[in-house]
Motif scaffolding. Structure first.
Motif, PDB file in Angstrom:
ATOM      1  N   SER A  46      47.503  53.040  39.597  1.00 51.88           N
ATOM      2  CA  SER A  46      47.113  51.871  38.814  1.00 51.88           C
ATOM      3  C   SER A  46      45.890  51.250  39.480  1.00 51.88           C
ATOM      4  N   ILE A  47      45.072  50.612  38.664  1.00 47.90           N
ATOM      5  CA  ILE A  47      43.850  50.005  39.166  1.00 47.90           C
ATOM      6  C   ILE A  47      43.819  48.561  38.679  1.00 47.90           C
ATOM      7  N   ASN A  48      43.687  47.643  39.610  1.00 46.92           N
ATOM      8  CA  ASN A  48      43.585  46.230  39.255  1.00 46.92           C
ATOM      9  C   ASN A  48      42.135  45.793  39.392  1.00 46.92           C
ATOM     10  N   VAL A  49      41.608  45.196  38.339  1.00 46.04           N
ATOM     11  CA  VAL A  49      40.236  44.683  38.362  1.00 46.04           C
ATOM     12  C   VAL A  49      40.240  43.260  37.810  1.00 46.04           C
TER      13      VAL A  49
ATOM     14  N   ALA B 266      34.586  48.568  37.048  1.00 49.89           N
ATOM     15  CA  ALA B 266      35.029  48.809  38.428  1.00 49.89           C
ATOM     16  C   ALA B 266      36.067  49.927  38.475  1.00 49.89           C
ATOM     17  N   ALA B 267      36.933  49.992  37.464  1.00 53.46           N
ATOM     18  CA  ALA B 267      37.927  51.062  37.404  1.00 53.46           C
ATOM     19  C   ALA B 267      37.245  52.402  37.195  1.00 53.46           C
TER      20      ALA B 267
END
Length: 73
Positions: free
Chosen positions: A12-15, A22-23
């Motif tokens: 998972s990617i938090n931006v 950014a992801a």
């Protein structure tokens, strides 16, 4: 003969809000790191893994993303 390599992608990617780029940049960084070693990006695949649980636990499948790379050997 071609050789393939699977590299784990982020789960998972938090931006911050409005910064989805950014992801994408994170994935590009992973791809660029492998290409420096002679690997060519091939595809992204999903694999679901279910680990054998311990006593009194239920198995829970978890999905992972894999970046697939290829190069001539």
């Amino acid at each position: 003969m071609k050789k393939y390599k699977a590299v784990a992608g982020p789960r998972s990617i938090n931006v911050s809000k409005g910064n989805t780029q950014a992801a994408f940049d994170g994935f590009a960084d992973l791809i660029n790191a492998e290409t420096k070693n002679g690997w060519e990006y091939h595809s992204m695949e999903t694999i679901t893994v279910t680990e054998t649980p311990g006593c009194l636990q239920q198995a829970a499948p978890v999905s992972y993303y894999m970046l697939i790379f290829v190069r001539e050997e």
